[in-house]
Design a protein around this motif. Sequence first.
Motif, PDB file in Angstrom:
ATOM      1  N   ARG A  21       0.872  -1.275  -0.047  1.00 43.32           N
ATOM      2  CA  ARG A  21       0.057   0.023   0.124  1.00 43.32           C
ATOM      3  C   ARG A  21       0.796   1.156   0.076  1.00 43.32           C
ATOM      4  O   ARG A  21       2.014   1.295   0.399  1.00 43.32           O
ATOM      5  CB  ARG A  21      -0.960  -0.073   1.313  1.00 43.32           C
ATOM      6  CG  ARG A  21      -0.161   0.272   2.625  1.00 43.32           C
ATOM      7  CD  ARG A  21      -1.345   0.219   3.617  1.00 43.32           C
ATOM      8  NE  ARG A  21      -0.612   0.582   5.115  1.00 43.32           N
ATOM      9  CZ  ARG A  21       0.091  -0.259   5.862  1.00 43.32           C
ATOM     10  NH1 ARG A  21       0.076  -1.659   5.464  1.00 43.32           N
ATOM     11  NH2 ARG A  21       0.384   0.085   6.663  1.00 43.32           N
ATOM     12  N   PRO A  22       0.308   2.398  -0.727  1.00 40.69           N
ATOM     13  CA  PRO A  22       1.182   3.624  -0.620  1.00 40.69           C
ATOM     14  C   PRO A  22       1.374   3.996   0.804  1.00 40.69           C
ATOM     15  O   PRO A  22       0.421   4.094   1.470  1.00 40.69           O
ATOM     16  CB  PRO A  22       0.371   4.599  -1.500  1.00 40.69           C
ATOM     17  CG  PRO A  22      -0.768   3.696  -2.296  1.00 40.69           C
ATOM     18  CD  PRO A  22      -0.831   2.576  -1.444  1.00 40.69           C
ATOM     19  N   GLY A  23       2.630   4.359   1.204  1.00 40.30           N
ATOM     20  CA  GLY A  23       2.903   4.695   2.468  1.00 40.30           C
ATOM     21  C   GLY A  23       2.862   3.745   3.675  1.00 40.30           C
ATOM     22  O   GLY A  23       2.361   4.045   4.734  1.00 40.30           O
ATOM     23  N   ALA A  54       7.893   1.397   3.454  1.00 45.42           N
ATOM     24  CA  ALA A  54       8.248   2.559   2.925  1.00 45.42           C
ATOM     25  C   ALA A  54       8.429   3.891   3.841  1.00 45.42           C
ATOM     26  O   ALA A  54       9.120   4.467   3.762  1.00 45.42           O
ATOM     27  CB  ALA A  54       7.093   2.743   1.897  1.00 45.42           C
ATOM     28  N   PRO A  71      11.932   5.282  -0.130  1.00 43.02           N
ATOM     29  CA  PRO A  71      11.899   4.338  -1.635  1.00 43.02           C
ATOM     30  C   PRO A  71      13.267   3.694  -1.469  1.00 43.02           C
ATOM     31  O   PRO A  71      14.124   4.359  -1.430  1.00 43.02           O
ATOM     32  CB  PRO A  71      11.616   5.375  -2.695  1.00 43.02           C
ATOM     33  CG  PRO A  71      11.054   6.914  -1.961  1.00 43.02           C
ATOM     34  CD  PRO A  71      11.549   6.631  -0.394  1.00 43.02           C
ATOM     35  N   GLY A 107       8.366   1.140  -2.124  1.00 42.62           N
ATOM     36  CA  GLY A 107       8.145   2.120  -1.258  1.00 42.62           C
ATOM     37  C   GLY A 107       6.680   2.879  -2.353  1.00 42.62           C
ATOM     38  O   GLY A 107       6.094   2.187  -2.967  1.00 42.62           O
ATOM     39  N   GLU A 108       6.651   4.307  -2.121  1.00 38.51           N
ATOM     40  CA  GLU A 108       5.475   5.019  -2.739  1.00 38.51           C
ATOM     41  C   GLU A 108       5.641   4.910  -4.255  1.00 38.51           C
ATOM     42  O   GLU A 108       6.788   5.120  -5.001  1.00 38.51           O
ATOM     43  CB  GLU A 108       5.264   6.334  -2.425  1.00 38.51           C
ATOM     44  CG  GLU A 108       4.035   7.320  -2.833  1.00 38.51           C
ATOM     45  CD  GLU A 108       4.139   8.553  -2.520  1.00 38.51           C
ATOM     46  OE1 GLU A 108       3.004   9.212  -2.661  1.00 38.51           O
ATOM     47  OE2 GLU A 108       4.907   8.839  -1.444  1.00 38.51           O
ATOM     48  N   ALA A 142       7.717   7.258  -6.845  1.00 36.81           N
ATOM     49  CA  ALA A 142       9.026   7.839  -6.231  1.00 36.81           C
ATOM     50  C   ALA A 142      10.280   7.587  -7.034  1.00 36.81           C
ATOM     51  O   ALA A 142      11.117   8.257  -6.923  1.00 36.81           O
ATOM     52  CB  ALA A 142       8.948   7.466  -4.843  1.00 36.81           C
TER      53      ALA A 142
END
Length: 877
Positions: A183-185, A189, A194, A234-235, A238
């Motif tokens: 998941r983002p964030g 991460a 990143p 990571g995100e 990025a």
Amino acid sequence: MPRQTTPLTPVLARLRRPLTLTWAGLIAERVVRAFWPLWSLIALCAAALILGLHDLLRLEVVWTLTVAAFLGGVVFGYLGARAFRWPRREVAVARLDSSLPGHPLTALRDAQAIGGGDPASEALWRAHQARMAERAAQAQAVQPDLKLARRDPFGLRYIALLGLIVALLFGSVWRVGSVGDLRPGGSAALAGGPTWEGWVEPPAYTGLPSLYLNDQSDQIDVPEGSSVTLRLYGEVGALSVAETISGRTEDVGAVTDPEQSFDVAQSGVLQINGPGGQSWDITAQDDLPPSVELLEDGRETTFDGQMSQPFRATDDYGVTAGTATFRLDMDAVDRRYGLATAPEPHSPIELDLPMPITGDRADFTEALIENLSQHPWAHLPVTLQVEVEDAAGNTGQTAPRAMALPARRFFDPLAAAVIEQRRDLLWSKDNATRVTQVLRAVSYKPEDGLFRREADYLKLRVILRRLETLVQTDSFDDPARDQIAQALWDLALTLEEGDIGDALERMRAAQERLSEAMKNGASQEEIDRLMQELRQATDDYMRQKMQQAQREQQEGGDPQQGEMDQDMMRMTQQDLQDMMDRIQELMEQGRMAEAEQALEEFQQMMENMRVTEGQGGQQGQNPGQQAMEGLAETLRDQQGLSDEAFRDLQEQFNPDAQTGERQGNEGRNGGQGRGQGHEQQGQQGQGQGGQPGQPGEQGGQPGQEQAERGNGAGGDLADRQEALRRELERQRGGLPGGGTEAGDAAREALEQAERAMEGAEEALRGDDLPEALDRQSEAMEALRDGMRNLGEAMAESNREQQGGQGQARGQPGQQQSDPLGRRSGDGNQVGTQDSLLQGEDIYRRARELLDEIRRRSGDGERPDIELDYLKRLLDRF
């Protein structure tokens, strides 16, 4: 208000345990039926997470599947909750009661309906309840029905369970924790920011290790076709990838994809942009094509036509295969005689090059070994081109080399003539008429010494007659042509090699040439060449002696008898090889006097040598030996009849000559005769069988013995042929070895010989001598096949009588062999001189054996002692 008790109450108190288990089974049964789709979905999701499938898919796909799995779980949970009903205690009692005969629990609940005041009725009722209580006390817990075949006809629950088991065996539960990084964030991460990692995997055939990009410098050299794998954590967005090494124009994808892979097609730059990114200059190394060259050193052709052509092949990573192609060079062919006709199309000769079984194939030297003596292009101009290939499909080849196709050479003039006509016949079937004319001219009125044996002349005439018949009947097709060509080849070998006397003469000539060269101070190259000729002539002589010993034993003779001295030495081929090695060593050291003396001793020993086989002095014969002697006698009688029929055919074409006096006539009557006896007009002959051109001796002639064994000395050929056929029929009836494959084959061959004899008899009565000769030749060939099969049956019977596996085989006094038929060794060496790898491609056979050893060494169920032995074999080879 006090609780009302019934006769069932104490019984249920005693059945508390089976009743509780039955009730628990009901709960499990209803839970499984209601919630099996839910736990099947949970098992599938767990298997996917443990195997790490979420790391291999795109992030969007992973989230889509996650949402779908969550919604499916909600739906299946809701439907299961609606379908589930908590079982009551009465249902468990009813389930338990239904498993007992007579339903005793229900009976204990009943009350007496009639006869309440009657003592007898009440006593009967109490007895009935007591019996029901006893039955109820025997109750056992009822197993739940967990079968879901009706609800899951496709077995989806088993698929989910299998996936979970595979994931637990080959996956890792720690990979489930990486879901949070998707998941983002996510937590990873947020903690580290990143990050990325990557690998470069060279093609498998290069044997080079994989490269971890995180540990590499800015300059990397990799083979062309290497696979690059990048993973971005990571995100999303990025980090991004930029590269110019794949040359892709389609299906490139987004530069921010969490996972990217492509192949190195060209040199360029690979760059990861973003926090902690890095850039590399990638140099793509081309996979160079392999190279191959033909070597002159070691190139040779043996006396029997076996070619050995060395070659050297190189490649940057290794050669995988290769072929050698021979093409006919029509421009260089001398288009005269039989070659003036337009040739029939023939495909180029393609041979697989031998590859090293072990070791590195990047640079190696091997030799192409093949015998092309029977090919139609033997000794004709050809071009040889060798081509090799590597794992990437690149090829390298040599320039076409002009050469004559290596093959066996025939030095006997008659054998060379037969081989030349065979070549013309294989060149084109249109040469058939010309071949018949040449063969007839060669065999017309042969001079003394042209044919060493009468049988060779008969074979040539039979081949000639068959070829003429095929041409006249317009039935000379490819199969017939191949049969005639094979017959001509066999005849040429017989004419070239001759008998043991010819082999001894060739060996003596080779010895004399070598001795003369040493006396005259010849060069080392000349001496080496003459020494090689002596080795070949000695091998030929040894082979002829061994065949003679075998024939004497099969025909009932005693191999211990002969006209040689009593103190003759028994030698083996390895002893002779050691002695010739000693002679060559003396010559290389310049000690010519000692070498010449050793050569003279070698010559004396060779002339006094005798080869024996079997157990000498054995008294008595078994039925198999008696049958073999009888068949050998029948074969000699048939040969004598065939000789007489042939002489009668000769005299038909020369009626003015007296019987047996014609030049080349091989009868018993006449001083010029040779061969076995021949009766005509009551005359008594004098020719001695077997020695061409020698005057005869009185009495005891083979022909006379044949006539006496036939229908009397005055009987004609047809009657004697009939008597011989009846004798063979009698011998076939008492033939041993019945029930075995070889014994049945021997009987079938003898039956074929009888039919051929019957045809010869009919032809003789019709005065058709050419047809009679053909049928007699077939009968003799069938007799030889029958004797050969009978010998195999006798050998198999002896092996069965001598013992089972693990027992050494051999006659007393002979060298013993192990259970695999190998001998302990001869001379100064240990091992066997036999060819253990037989077949057209010994290198392919060796690879198959090595693969089989590796397969067996990986079988853990084999005994430890066998595995240790296989391991030692692999370490050695």
